[in-house]
Every structure is written in C-alpha cells, then in structure tokens.
Scaffold this active site. Structure first.
Site, PDB file in Angstrom:
ATOM      1  N   ARG A  27      46.974  22.014  33.582  1.00 50.95           N
ATOM      2  CA  ARG A  27      48.251  22.099  32.855  1.00 50.95           C
ATOM      3  C   ARG A  27      49.107  23.286  33.301  1.00 50.95           C
ATOM      4  O   ARG A  27      49.837  23.862  32.504  1.00 50.95           O
ATOM      5  CB  ARG A  27      48.037  22.195  31.346  1.00 50.95           C
ATOM      6  CG  ARG A  27      47.591  20.926  30.695  1.00 50.95           C
ATOM      7  CD  ARG A  27      48.785  19.999  30.437  1.00 50.95           C
ATOM      8  NE  ARG A  27      48.301  18.675  30.072  1.00 50.95           N
ATOM      9  CZ  ARG A  27      48.031  18.304  28.815  1.00 50.95           C
ATOM     10  NH1 ARG A  27      48.249  19.121  27.831  1.00 50.95           N
ATOM     11  NH2 ARG A  27      47.578  17.109  28.585  1.00 50.95           N
ATOM     12  N   ARG A  31      54.803  22.945  29.425  1.00 46.98           N
ATOM     13  CA  ARG A  31      55.688  23.662  28.504  1.00 46.98           C
ATOM     14  C   ARG A  31      55.608  25.174  28.561  1.00 46.98           C
ATOM     15  O   ARG A  31      56.496  25.850  28.029  1.00 46.98           O
ATOM     16  CB  ARG A  31      55.427  23.159  27.070  1.00 46.98           C
ATOM     17  CG  ARG A  31      56.094  21.827  26.814  1.00 46.98           C
ATOM     18  CD  ARG A  31      55.682  21.247  25.483  1.00 46.98           C
ATOM     19  NE  ARG A  31      54.273  20.860  25.526  1.00 46.98           N
ATOM     20  CZ  ARG A  31      53.640  20.238  24.540  1.00 46.98           C
ATOM     21  NH1 ARG A  31      54.272  19.958  23.433  1.00 46.98           N
ATOM     22  NH2 ARG A  31      52.384  19.906  24.660  1.00 46.98           N
ATOM     23  N   ARG A  40      62.919  18.898  31.827  1.00 43.81           N
ATOM     24  CA  ARG A  40      62.493  17.759  31.018  1.00 43.81           C
ATOM     25  C   ARG A  40      63.533  17.330  29.978  1.00 43.81           C
ATOM     26  O   ARG A  40      63.360  16.279  29.352  1.00 43.81           O
ATOM     27  CB  ARG A  40      61.167  18.090  30.319  1.00 43.81           C
ATOM     28  CG  ARG A  40      59.891  17.847  31.141  1.00 43.81           C
ATOM     29  CD  ARG A  40      59.605  16.355  31.283  1.00 43.81           C
ATOM     30  NE  ARG A  40      59.836  15.670  30.026  1.00 43.81           N
ATOM     31  CZ  ARG A  40      59.027  15.694  28.993  1.00 43.81           C
ATOM     32  NH1 ARG A  40      57.887  16.304  29.094  1.00 43.81           N
ATOM     33  NH2 ARG A  40      59.328  15.088  27.867  1.00 43.81           N
ATOM     34  N   ASP A  76      50.084  11.689  33.877  1.00 46.92           N
ATOM     35  CA  ASP A  76      49.253  11.723  32.678  1.00 46.92           C
ATOM     36  C   ASP A  76      48.165  10.671  32.823  1.00 46.92           C
ATOM     37  O   ASP A  76      48.343   9.695  33.566  1.00 46.92           O
ATOM     38  CB  ASP A  76      50.084  11.455  31.411  1.00 46.92           C
ATOM     39  CG  ASP A  76      49.290  11.846  30.164  1.00 46.92           C
ATOM     40  OD1 ASP A  76      49.287  13.036  29.815  1.00 46.92           O
ATOM     41  OD2 ASP A  76      48.643  10.970  29.577  1.00 46.92           O
ATOM     42  N   TYR A 151      41.148   6.706  23.562  1.00 42.11           N
ATOM     43  CA  TYR A 151      42.545   6.523  23.150  1.00 42.11           C
ATOM     44  C   TYR A 151      42.836   5.056  22.850  1.00 42.11           C
ATOM     45  O   TYR A 151      43.528   4.725  21.885  1.00 42.11           O
ATOM     46  CB  TYR A 151      43.508   7.039  24.225  1.00 42.11           C
ATOM     47  CG  TYR A 151      43.610   8.547  24.252  1.00 42.11           C
ATOM     48  CD1 TYR A 151      44.226   9.244  23.210  1.00 42.11           C
ATOM     49  CD2 TYR A 151      43.095   9.286  25.308  1.00 42.11           C
ATOM     50  CE1 TYR A 151      44.315  10.617  23.218  1.00 42.11           C
ATOM     51  CE2 TYR A 151      43.182  10.680  25.330  1.00 42.11           C
ATOM     52  CZ  TYR A 151      43.788  11.335  24.282  1.00 42.11           C
ATOM     53  OH  TYR A 151      43.874  12.696  24.289  1.00 42.11           O
TER      54      TYR A 151
HETATM   55  O1  CP3 Z   1      47.441  19.850  34.686  1.00 38.95           O
HETATM   56  C1  CP3 Z   1      48.592  19.570  35.036  1.00 38.95           C
HETATM   57  O2  CP3 Z   1      49.482  20.436  35.170  1.00 38.95           O
HETATM   58  C2  CP3 Z   1      48.911  18.146  35.436  1.00 38.95           C
HETATM   59  C3  CP3 Z   1      49.473  17.333  34.459  1.00 38.95           C
HETATM   60  C4  CP3 Z   1      48.640  16.666  33.383  1.00 38.95           C
HETATM   61  C5  CP3 Z   1      49.241  16.229  32.198  1.00 38.95           C
HETATM   62  N1  CP3 Z   1      48.348  15.504  31.477  1.00 38.95           N
HETATM   63  C6  CP3 Z   1      50.640  16.487  31.836  1.00 38.95           C
HETATM   64  C7  CP3 Z   1      51.013  16.454  30.414  1.00 38.95           C
HETATM   65  C8  CP3 Z   1      47.316  16.243  33.352  1.00 38.95           C
HETATM   66  C9  CP3 Z   1      46.220  16.485  34.345  1.00 38.95           C
HETATM   67  C10 CP3 Z   1      47.139  15.514  32.144  1.00 38.95           C
HETATM   68  C11 CP3 Z   1      45.892  14.831  31.772  1.00 38.95           C
HETATM   69  C12 CP3 Z   1      45.663  14.498  30.360  1.00 38.95           C
HETATM   70  N2  CP3 Z   1      46.519  13.886  29.489  1.00 38.95           N
HETATM   71  C13 CP3 Z   1      44.434  14.665  29.702  1.00 38.95           C
HETATM   72  C14 CP3 Z   1      43.209  15.228  30.339  1.00 38.95           C
HETATM   73  C15 CP3 Z   1      43.312  16.732  30.429  1.00 38.95           C
HETATM   74  C16 CP3 Z   1      43.107  17.440  29.144  1.00 38.95           C
HETATM   75  O3  CP3 Z   1      44.047  18.124  28.724  1.00 38.95           O
HETATM   76  O4  CP3 Z   1      42.004  17.370  28.595  1.00 38.95           O
HETATM   77  C17 CP3 Z   1      44.573  14.191  28.388  1.00 38.95           C
HETATM   78  C18 CP3 Z   1      43.517  14.195  27.324  1.00 38.95           C
HETATM   79  C19 CP3 Z   1      45.902  13.677  28.279  1.00 38.95           C
HETATM   80  C20 CP3 Z   1      46.511  13.041  27.090  1.00 38.95           C
HETATM   81  C21 CP3 Z   1      47.675  13.850  26.649  1.00 38.95           C
HETATM   82  N3  CP3 Z   1      48.913  13.782  27.245  1.00 38.95           N
HETATM   83  C22 CP3 Z   1      47.736  14.859  25.641  1.00 38.95           C
HETATM   84  C23 CP3 Z   1      46.599  15.242  24.749  1.00 38.95           C
HETATM   85  C24 CP3 Z   1      49.036  15.380  25.665  1.00 38.95           C
HETATM   86  C25 CP3 Z   1      49.586  16.520  24.847  1.00 38.95           C
HETATM   87  C26 CP3 Z   1      50.479  16.078  23.742  1.00 38.95           C
HETATM   88  C27 CP3 Z   1      51.268  17.282  23.240  1.00 38.95           C
HETATM   89  O5  CP3 Z   1      52.493  17.190  23.165  1.00 38.95           O
HETATM   90  O6  CP3 Z   1      50.636  18.298  22.907  1.00 38.95           O
HETATM   91  C28 CP3 Z   1      49.741  14.702  26.659  1.00 38.95           C
HETATM   92  C29 CP3 Z   1      51.130  14.954  27.072  1.00 38.95           C
HETATM   93  C30 CP3 Z   1      51.258  15.787  28.298  1.00 38.95           C
HETATM   94  N4  CP3 Z   1      50.631  15.516  29.489  1.00 38.95           N
HETATM   95  C31 CP3 Z   1      52.085  16.924  28.462  1.00 38.95           C
HETATM   96  C32 CP3 Z   1      51.944  17.332  29.796  1.00 38.95           C
HETATM   97  C33 CP3 Z   1      52.658  18.447  30.503  1.00 38.95           C
HETATM   98  C34 CP3 Z   1      52.985  17.501  27.415  1.00 38.95           C
HETATM   99  C35 CP3 Z   1      54.235  16.692  27.402  1.00 38.95           C
HETATM  100  C36 CP3 Z   1      55.446  17.551  27.153  1.00 38.95           C
HETATM  101  O7  CP3 Z   1      55.815  18.331  28.039  1.00 38.95           O
HETATM  102  O8  CP3 Z   1      56.037  17.398  26.080  1.00 38.95           O
END
Ligand code: CP3
Length: 343
Positions: A27, A31, A40, A76, A151
């Site tokens: 990540r 944000r 974004r 994602d 999920y």
């Molecule tokens: O690591 C990186 O920088 C690459 C990008 C990445 C994202 N999601 C971007 C993202 C990666 C590798 C993921 C994988 C992902 N997505 C996982 C496995 C990794 C982990 O964290 O355990 C999981 C469980 C998800 C599912 C998911 N997508 C979640 C739990 C969330 C967060 C929701 C939130 O708003 O808190 C997302 C959304 C997400 N994926 C964001 C990002 C940057 C946030 C979206 C935003 O910017 O509003």
C-alpha cells in the site's frame, strides 16, 4: 547500466547476496500520499483501476517520492472479478462489497475464467510502467482464492469469516469448486501481468491467518498451490503474504512460494526458524509503529534488519499495508535508513 534482474529485490528474492535489504511497502501507493488523493479526485477506486494512465501514474508516485526499490502495480484484488462481470464495489472506509454473494453451486457459473482481453488496461499499464521504471522492478499481484472467497461468500469484509468457514466445512464440494475457479482467475491475473512485464508477483492471502493449520492444508493450500504453479515457468519470484499467518508460515511456503511475508507478531529470525533452511522472508515492521517517535521507529528498523540476517534473503517491508493517515515523510525516512544499513 544495471538491469531489473540485477536489482536488489530480485537478488534478495532469489537468496543471492546483497549489500543491504531491498525496501518497498505494501500500500505504498494510496491515501498516505497527497499526490494520490489529488489524482483520485473525480474517479472511484474501480474506475482508477481500469484506467491505464491513472494506474501508471499512481504506481509511480511512491517510487518517485520515496525512492523505494520496487513498484507494486496499482489495482485491487477484486479487479479480475469485476472484469468478468461480478457486481463488486469498493466502498471507501469499508472495502469490497459484493451485491450478490456466492453461496450455491449455481452461483459459481458467474466465475468464468479470465483472459488477457478481459483486462486490457492491466496489460497496457504494465507495459507503460516497465518502460518508465527502467531498472526498478514492478511487482504484480493477485488475491488468493481463500481471501477472495471470503469476500464473495460474506458479501463484504468480515471479522470472523463465519459464513465462509461454515460453507467450507459443511459443503466441501461446493467449497473446492469455488476455490478452483478462483485459483484459475488469480493465476491468469498474475500471468497477464508477468507476460506484460512484471518482474515479481505477490499473492495476497490477507485473511488466511483466520484458519488453523489443518484447515489451511485441507481447504486452501491445494488452490493457492494451483495459482503459484500457473506462473512457475515464468521464473519470476513469487511472494506469498498474509496477516496473522505465523502458525501457517511453513504451509504458506510449501504451496510454492519463493518468499514468505511475515507480519509484525514474531521476529524474522523466529519466522526463519519456523520456515526452515533456505527461507527468504519479507517484512515485518508494524504499520502502526510509523506513528511513533522517530527513535522508536529507528530502533525497530535496525532490529528487523538484524533479525532478517537469519534468512537467506530479506526484503524489508511492513507487516501489512501502510495506514492511510501515515506521514509520508516518515516512510521516506525509513527508506533512507534501510538504504544506509549494510549487511
Ligand atoms: O500495495 C499497493 O500499493 C498496491 C495496491 C493495492 C490495493 N489493494 C489498492 C487499494 C493492493 C495490493 C491491494 C490488495 C488488496 N485489496 C488486499 C490485499 C492486501 C491487504 O491489504 O491485505 C485486500 C484485502 C483488498 C481489499 C480492499 N480494497 C480493502 C480492504 C480496501 C480498503 C478500503 C478502505 O477504504 O479502507 C480496498 C480499497 C483499496 N485498495 C484502496 C487502495 C489504495 C483504498 C481506496 C482509496 O484510495 O479510497
């Protein structure tokens, strides 16, 4: 000029000698970066994940700012599901929410295999990224079958995975059919990224730590093994990560991982003891520690680099993703500190 194959990340992942651990952060894009929040504005998370220009720019932002040793493809874990028509939304502050949860044999029909043409924006973005990144490796990724299944079955994020576990135990045939389909999708999603130029891949089984070792072996391991086997011939390092997985580290390696991600709950030398000879590890700074005073962070980083010497290779990272409120200046400082340490 150096090349990706000579990069610290690839050398460490293969257990070769390196002058210091490579460093990147799960990540790292997201944000915590004001430039990410600015870019974004006006698009949803999924729209951004389907736009090659946005993917490219967002992936490059942390590389430019922090000078990390690897980029991770901005996407994602649910993107391949969206690509085959599953109705999933990523709700800010919540995570993936599935409109019609998958709970019966007939629901499985929707989970058809994906192909490169289903995700043209992925291929395009990987190609433009590898051109821009030069000798900095790009890590592709996919969600592992268990985490995706959780999920899909729960319909969204779940603390206890109750429906998932009950389906797993009471309908094992449906369970294995579901995970087999998800393994095909995840394997293909990795293969698309590798074919387009990704130099390493990470399989995120974020919630696998909710399982006992026995349940992991019986219900999950064969499917994660299928994902990693799909890309074994590509010869790129395969990183396998989950949270709370320290009781199943050995099993997570045995499915075909070249590098095992470790969360912050155990020291890396203990992880190496559990993994056995030849282990390569990634981790394991607690993301919450980035909110502590600098002397605390500095001591933790030095300790982790020292403990990582027990492994044949160590890739410095957090034990889970960067938290959204993290001060990006602290992340840069950690990168600079790791770069100043020699093995
Ligand atoms: O690591 C990186 O920088 C690459 C990008 C990445 C994202 N999601 C971007 C993202 C990666 C590798 C993921 C994988 C992902 N997505 C996982 C496995 C990794 C982990 O964290 O355990 C999981 C469980 C998800 C599912 C998911 N997508 C979640 C739990 C969330 C967060 C929701 C939130 O708003 O808190 C997302 C959304 C997400 N994926 C964001 C990002 C940057 C946030 C979206 C935003 O910017 O509003």
């Amino acid at each position: 000029m150096s090349t990706v194959s000579e990069s610290l990340l690839l050398r460490a992942a293969q257990g070769h000698a390196v002058s210091r651990p490579p460093v990147w952060f799960m990540r790292q894009a997201g944000r915590s970066l004001p430039e990410y929040r600015a870019l974004r504005l006006g698009s949803t998370m999924l729209e951004a994940c389907q736009n090659p220009e946005l993917i490219t720019e967002i992936t490059l932002q942390p590389v430019r700012r922090h000078r990390v040793d690897a980029a991770i493809f901005f996407s994602d874990i649910v993107v391949p599901l969206v690509a085959i028509g599953i109705d999933v939304d990523i709700v800010p502050g919540v995570g993936p929410v599935v409109a019609k949860p998958i709970r019966t044999l007939s629901d499985l029909e929707a989970l058809r295999p994906i192909a490169g043409d289903d995700v043209p924006y992925v291929t395009q973005a990987v190609q433009s990224l590898t051109a821009e990144l030069g000798d900095v490796p790009l890590i592709g990724f996919a969600g592992a079958p268990f985490t995706l299944a959780s999920y899909l079955i729960e319909g969204g994020p779940s603390r206890d995975h109750a429906r998932t576990k009950s389906l797993m135990h009471s309908q094992p045939e449906l369970w294995h059919a579901l995970l087999s389909r998800l393994a095909v999708i995840a394997g293909e999603f990795l293969a698309v990224q590798i074919e387009a130029g990704a130099s390493a891949v990470q399989l995120f089984d974020s919630w696998a730590g909710a399982l006992s070792a026995a349940d992991y072996e019986e219900f999950v391991a064969p499917h994660s093994a299928a994902v990693l086997a799909r890309v074994v011939d590509a010869g790129v390092p395969r990183i396998h990560f989950g949270v709370g997985t320290n009781e199943i580290l050995r099993q997570m390696r045995a499915v075909g991982a070249d590098v095992v991600g470790v969360d912050w709950r155990i020291p890396l030398d203990e992880a190496v003891r559990r993994l056995g000879p030849g282990a390569v590890v990634q981790g394991n700074l607690d993301p919450a520690l980035l909110f502590a005073d600098w002397p605390v962070i500095e001591a933790a980083v030095r300790r982790i680099v020292a403990e990582g010497r027990a492994a044949d290779g160590h890739i410095f990272n957090l034990g889970h993703g960067v938290l959204p409120d993290t001060d990006p200046g602290v992340i840069t400082a950690v990168v600079d500190l790791v770069k100043s340490l020699t093995l």
